[in-house]
Design a protein around this motif. Structure first.
Motif, PDB file in Angstrom:
ATOM      1  N   MET A  20      22.479  35.413  31.654  1.00  0.00           N
ATOM      2  CA  MET A  20      23.730  34.824  31.158  1.00  0.00           C
ATOM      3  C   MET A  20      24.550  34.221  32.302  1.00  0.00           C
ATOM      4  SD  MET A  20      25.188  37.210  28.077  1.00  0.00           S
ATOM      5  CE  MET A  20      24.722  38.836  28.660  1.00  0.00           C
ATOM      6  N   LEU A  21      24.583  34.912  33.426  1.00  0.00           N
ATOM      7  CA  LEU A  21      25.322  34.401  34.579  1.00  0.00           C
ATOM      8  C   LEU A  21      24.689  33.111  35.082  1.00  0.00           C
ATOM      9  CD1 LEU A  21      27.489  35.772  36.910  1.00  0.00           C
ATOM     10  CD2 LEU A  21      25.433  35.277  38.177  1.00  0.00           C
ATOM     11  N   PHE A  22      23.371  33.107  35.175  1.00  0.00           N
ATOM     12  CA  PHE A  22      22.671  31.899  35.606  1.00  0.00           C
ATOM     13  C   PHE A  22      22.954  30.752  34.642  1.00  0.00           C
ATOM     14  CE2 PHE A  22      19.054  28.999  35.593  1.00  0.00           C
ATOM     15  CZ  PHE A  22      18.948  28.694  36.950  1.00  0.00           C
ATOM     16  N   ASP A  23      22.832  31.005  33.357  1.00  0.00           N
ATOM     17  CA  ASP A  23      23.071  29.958  32.352  1.00  0.00           C
ATOM     18  C   ASP A  23      24.506  29.426  32.420  1.00  0.00           C
ATOM     19  OD1 ASP A  23      20.457  30.210  31.476  1.00  0.00           O
ATOM     20  OD2 ASP A  23      20.965  31.427  29.724  1.00  0.00           O
ATOM     21  N   LYS A  24      25.439  30.309  32.719  1.00  0.00           N
ATOM     22  CA  LYS A  24      26.844  29.909  32.769  1.00  0.00           C
ATOM     23  C   LYS A  24      27.150  29.003  33.963  1.00  0.00           C
ATOM     24  CE  LYS A  24      31.526  31.763  32.777  1.00  0.00           C
ATOM     25  NZ  LYS A  24      32.368  32.929  32.580  1.00  0.00           N
ATOM     26  N   TYR A  25      26.535  29.257  35.115  1.00  0.00           N
ATOM     27  CA  TYR A  25      26.910  28.558  36.343  1.00  0.00           C
ATOM     28  C   TYR A  25      25.858  27.593  36.894  1.00  0.00           C
ATOM     29  CZ  TYR A  25      30.888  31.679  36.569  1.00  0.00           C
ATOM     30  OH  TYR A  25      32.053  32.352  36.283  1.00  0.00           O
ATOM     31  N   ALA A  26      24.637  27.661  36.418  1.00  0.00           N
ATOM     32  CA  ALA A  26      23.570  26.855  37.013  1.00  0.00           C
ATOM     33  C   ALA A  26      23.836  25.356  36.930  1.00  0.00           C
ATOM     34  CB  ALA A  26      22.220  27.191  36.365  1.00  0.00           C
ATOM     35  N   GLY A  27      24.370  24.870  35.824  1.00  0.00           N
ATOM     36  CA  GLY A  27      24.621  23.434  35.679  1.00  0.00           C
ATOM     37  C   GLY A  27      25.605  22.919  36.705  1.00  0.00           C
TER      38      GLY A  27
END
Length: 178
Positions: A20-27
Motif C-alpha cells: 500500500m505504501l509503495f502504491d501510494k508513493y511510487a508514482g
C-alpha cells in the motif's frame, strides 16, 4: 488506514502495508527518478533501489515532518548514488558568447510541463542533476556540494550553464515555430 498506521505496519514488515505504501508513493517518486535518469528503465532501477532503502530504514522515521518529504530525500539520494556509479561528469559546454541568449518570455507560455521536462532531460548529467536539485528540489548549492562531493562553486556554475543551455534550446524551438 492512516499514514501513521501504514508506517507502523511497514516497520512490522507487513507485506500488505508495504504494498500500500509503495502504491501510494511510487508514482510521485517515479517522476522524481525520471528527472535524474536518462531513460525509463534507469528510473525504474532507481525507484526500486529507493524503496528497498525506504523499507530498510523506515524504523528511523521519527514521525516528525512530512513522510513524503522523507521518502523524497531517500529517492533523490538514491538517484544521485546511481549516477555516481555511472561516473557522472561535470563538464563544460563550449561557450563562445559573453551573455546568455535572450529568450522571449512568451516562449515559455508555449511550452508545456512535458516539453520542459524533455528539454531538462536532454541536459548533460551534471547540469541536469544540479538543475533538478536546486530549481526543482530546492536544495542550496552548499547542500548540493555536500551531496555530490563537489565544490559549491561547481554547483553554481553547473546551474548557470544548465540554464544557459535550456535558454538556447528554447531559442531553437522558437526559431522552428516561426
Amino acid at each position: 488506514m492512516t499514514e501513521h498506521d501504514l508506517i507502523r505496519g511497514c516497520i512490522r514488515q507487513d507485506n500488505s502495508c508495504q504494498r500500500m505504501l509503495f502504491d501510494k508513493y511510487a508514482g510521485k517518486m517515479m517522476s522524481v527518478c525520471l528527472r535524474y535518469a536518462n531513460d525509463a528503465m534507469e528510473a525504474e532501477d532507481m525507484i526500486q533501489d529507493a524503496f528497498i532503502k525506504v523499507f530498510q530504514y523506515i524504523g528511523q522515521f521519527k514521525f516528525e515532518g512530512s513522510f513524503e518529504g522523507w521518502i523524497r530525500r531517500i529517492v533523490v539520494n538514491t538517484a544521485i548514488r546511481h549516477l555516481e556509479r555511472k561516473k557522472m561528469k561535470f563538464k563544460d559546454i563550449d561557450d563562445h558568447s559573453q551573455h546568455a541568449p535572450q529568450v522571449d518570455p512568451g516562449a515559455y507560455a508555449h511550452l508545456g510541463e512535458e516539453d520542459l521536462m524533455k528539454l531538462i532531460n536532454q541536459l548533460p548529467d551534471g547540469y541536469r542533476v544540479v538543475f533538478n536539485l536546486n530549481v526543482i528540489e530546492g536544495y542550496s548549492h552548499e547542500e548540493i556540494a555536500e551531496m555530490l562531493n563537489i565544490q559549491a562553486g561547481t554547483s553554481r556554475s553547473q546551474l548557470v550553464k544548465a540554464r544557459k543551455m535550456l535558454q538556447q534550446q528554447i531559442l531553437q524551438l522558437q526559431k522552428i515555430a516561426v
